[in-house]
Motif scaffolding. Structure first.
Motif, PDB file in Angstrom:
ATOM      1  N   MET A   1       0.836  -1.194   0.000  1.00  0.00           N
ATOM      2  CA  MET A   1       0.000   0.000   0.000  1.00  0.00           C
ATOM      3  C   MET A   1       0.875   1.250   0.000  1.00  0.00           C
ATOM      4  O   MET A   1       1.007   1.918   1.005  1.00  0.00           O
ATOM      5  CB  MET A   1      -0.948  -0.015   1.192  1.00  0.00           C
ATOM      6  N   PRO A   2       1.499   1.568  -1.117  1.00  0.00           N
ATOM      7  CA  PRO A   2       2.374   2.736  -1.207  1.00  0.00           C
ATOM      8  C   PRO A   2       1.601   4.040  -1.134  1.00  0.00           C
ATOM      9  O   PRO A   2       0.376   4.061  -1.153  1.00  0.00           O
ATOM     10  CB  PRO A   2       3.046   2.570  -2.571  1.00  0.00           C
ATOM     11  N   VAL A   3       2.354   5.133  -1.091  1.00  0.00           N
ATOM     12  CA  VAL A   3       1.751   6.450  -1.084  1.00  0.00           C
ATOM     13  C   VAL A   3       0.991   6.662  -2.381  1.00  0.00           C
ATOM     14  O   VAL A   3       1.463   6.324  -3.460  1.00  0.00           O
ATOM     15  CB  VAL A   3       2.836   7.537  -0.922  1.00  0.00           C
ATOM     16  N   MET A  73      -3.649  -7.135   5.864  1.00  0.00           N
ATOM     17  CA  MET A  73      -2.311  -6.566   5.967  1.00  0.00           C
ATOM     18  C   MET A  73      -2.398  -5.282   6.776  1.00  0.00           C
ATOM     19  O   MET A  73      -3.251  -4.433   6.508  1.00  0.00           O
ATOM     20  CB  MET A  73      -1.733  -6.285   4.578  1.00  0.00           C
ATOM     21  N   GLU A  74      -1.518  -5.151   7.746  1.00  0.00           N
ATOM     22  CA  GLU A  74      -1.518  -3.993   8.631  1.00  0.00           C
ATOM     23  C   GLU A  74      -0.162  -3.304   8.548  1.00  0.00           C
ATOM     24  O   GLU A  74       0.864  -3.914   8.845  1.00  0.00           O
ATOM     25  CB  GLU A  74      -1.797  -4.445  10.068  1.00  0.00           C
ATOM     26  N   VAL A  86      -5.012  -0.791   7.787  1.00  0.00           N
ATOM     27  CA  VAL A  86      -5.321  -2.195   7.551  1.00  0.00           C
ATOM     28  C   VAL A  86      -6.062  -2.347   6.225  1.00  0.00           C
ATOM     29  O   VAL A  86      -7.005  -1.603   5.943  1.00  0.00           O
ATOM     30  CB  VAL A  86      -6.180  -2.783   8.693  1.00  0.00           C
ATOM     31  N   THR A  87      -5.639  -3.297   5.425  1.00  0.00           N
ATOM     32  CA  THR A  87      -6.316  -3.612   4.171  1.00  0.00           C
ATOM     33  C   THR A  87      -6.687  -5.090   4.136  1.00  0.00           C
ATOM     34  O   THR A  87      -6.057  -5.917   4.802  1.00  0.00           O
ATOM     35  CB  THR A  87      -5.440  -3.293   2.947  1.00  0.00           C
ATOM     36  N   PHE A 155      -9.661  -0.809   1.980  1.00  0.00           N
ATOM     37  CA  PHE A 155      -9.178  -0.407   3.297  1.00  0.00           C
ATOM     38  C   PHE A 155     -10.203  -0.836   4.341  1.00  0.00           C
ATOM     39  O   PHE A 155     -11.402  -0.635   4.163  1.00  0.00           O
ATOM     40  CB  PHE A 155      -8.980   1.105   3.360  1.00  0.00           C
ATOM     41  N   VAL A 156      -9.723  -1.385   5.440  1.00  0.00           N
ATOM     42  CA  VAL A 156     -10.617  -1.876   6.487  1.00  0.00           C
ATOM     43  C   VAL A 156     -10.973  -0.784   7.491  1.00  0.00           C
ATOM     44  O   VAL A 156     -12.133  -0.627   7.871  1.00  0.00           O
ATOM     45  CB  VAL A 156      -9.982  -3.079   7.219  1.00  0.00           C
ATOM     46  N   ASN A 157      -9.995  -0.013   7.927  1.00  0.00           N
ATOM     47  CA  ASN A 157     -10.212   0.900   9.062  1.00  0.00           C
ATOM     48  C   ASN A 157      -9.975   2.367   8.740  1.00  0.00           C
ATOM     49  O   ASN A 157     -10.036   3.210   9.629  1.00  0.00           O
ATOM     50  CB  ASN A 157      -9.316   0.495  10.237  1.00  0.00           C
ATOM     51  N   VAL A 158      -9.698   2.678   7.478  1.00  0.00           N
ATOM     52  CA  VAL A 158      -9.522   4.074   7.070  1.00  0.00           C
ATOM     53  C   VAL A 158     -10.255   4.279   5.750  1.00  0.00           C
ATOM     54  O   VAL A 158     -10.638   3.315   5.084  1.00  0.00           O
ATOM     55  CB  VAL A 158      -8.029   4.445   6.909  1.00  0.00           C
TER      56      VAL A 158
END
Length: 216
Positions: A1-3, A73-74, A86-87, A155-158
Motif C-alpha cells: 500500500m504505497p503512497v 495486511m496492517e 489495515v487492508t 481499506f478496512v479501518n480508514v
C-alpha cells in the motif's frame, strides 16, 4: 500500500479462473493456513528518501484446491496516518491449474511478470518453462516454494482519502520450509520493486486480528 500518486478505481474482480492445465493441487502446508500470522517490513523507499514500514499479515482463508487465499495486511508506522492502516487482500496461487505465472490484468504485461518473478532466486529453475508456455507444463505441487499474487481489495479501518493507494498488487514467494515470505509491489504509478519481507510467527498477539475491526 504505497503512497497514493494518482486517483484510481480500486474495484477489482476477486476470483478469476486461470489456466485449465490438469495439475495436482499443492500439498497442505501448516504455515500457509488460516490464522497464521507473519511480521516484517515493506520497503517503500523512493529517490527522495529511504523508508520502510512495519507490516503484519494474517491469513483469513485458504483454499489450495482452487488456488485461492485471503487475509489482512496492517502497516504500522505509516507517516501520513494517525492509526495503523489495515487492508483486506485476496490472493491467487500460481498452481498452473487455476492460475499461471502470467497475470493478464492489473496493468501487468508478460514482460512485467517475468521482470518481477525473476527477482526471486527460487524462480530461476522455472524460467525456461514459463517463457515457453507460461509454466503450464510444470508440476508445482511438490516445489518447495509457492508463488502467489496478492491484490488488496479495500481499506478496512480508514477511508480511501488516507493518502495511500491499493491500485497495484504483490508478486509473492512463500517458502514451504520456514514460512518466510518475500514479495514485490507492482503499480506503474508507484516506485518500482518495493520489497515485502515477512517471517512466520507463532505469537498469537502478532499480526492483525480479524475481529478487531468491522469489515466493510
Amino acid at each position: 500500500m504505497p503512497v497514493r500518486v494518482a486517483l484510481e478505481n480500486t474495484t477489482t474482480p476477486s476470483h478469476v479462473s486461470g489456466a485449465n492445465s490438469r495439475r495436482n493441487s499443492f500439498q497442505s502446508c501448516s504455515l500457509l493456513s488460516v490464522g497464521q500470522a507473519f511480521s516484517g517490513t515493506q520497503n517503500v523507499s523512493s529517490l527522495q528518501k529511504d523508508e520502510a514500514w512495519r507490516v503484519n499479515v494474517r491469513i483469513q482463508g485458504c483454499d489450495l484446491e482452487h488456488g485461492y487465499l485471503c487475509g489482512t495486511m496492517e502497516a504500522l508506522n505509516v507517516p501520513m496516518a494517525d492509526t495503523p492502516v489495515v487492508t483486506f487482500w485476496e490472493g491467487e496461487i500460481v498452481d498452473t491449474k487455476n492460475y499461471t505465472f502470467f497475470t493478464g490484468k492489473w496493468e501487468a504485461a508478460p514482460e512485467d511478470d517475468i521482470r518481477h518473478w525473476t527477482k526471486f532466486d527460487s524462480f530461476g529453475p522455472l524460467l525456461g518453462q514459463v517463457e515457453m508456455d507460461g509454466g503450464k507444463s510444470a508440476d508445482l505441487s511438490n516445489y518447495p516454494y509457492i508463488f502467489m499474487r496478492w491484490k488488496e481489495q479495500y481499506f478496512v479501518n480508514v477511508g480511501t482519502d488516507c493518502g495511500l493507494t491499493i491500485a497495484g498488487f504483490y508478486y509473492v514467494c512463500f517458502s514451504c520450509n520456514d514460512g518466510s515470505i518475500s514479495g514485490f509491489y507492482y503499480d506503474p504509478n508507484s516506485s518500482p520493486f518495493q520489497k515485502l519481507e515477512l517471517k512466520a510467527t507463532n505469537d498469537g498477539r502478532s499480526g492483525f486480528s480479524f475481529s478487531s475491526y468491522e469489515l466493510q
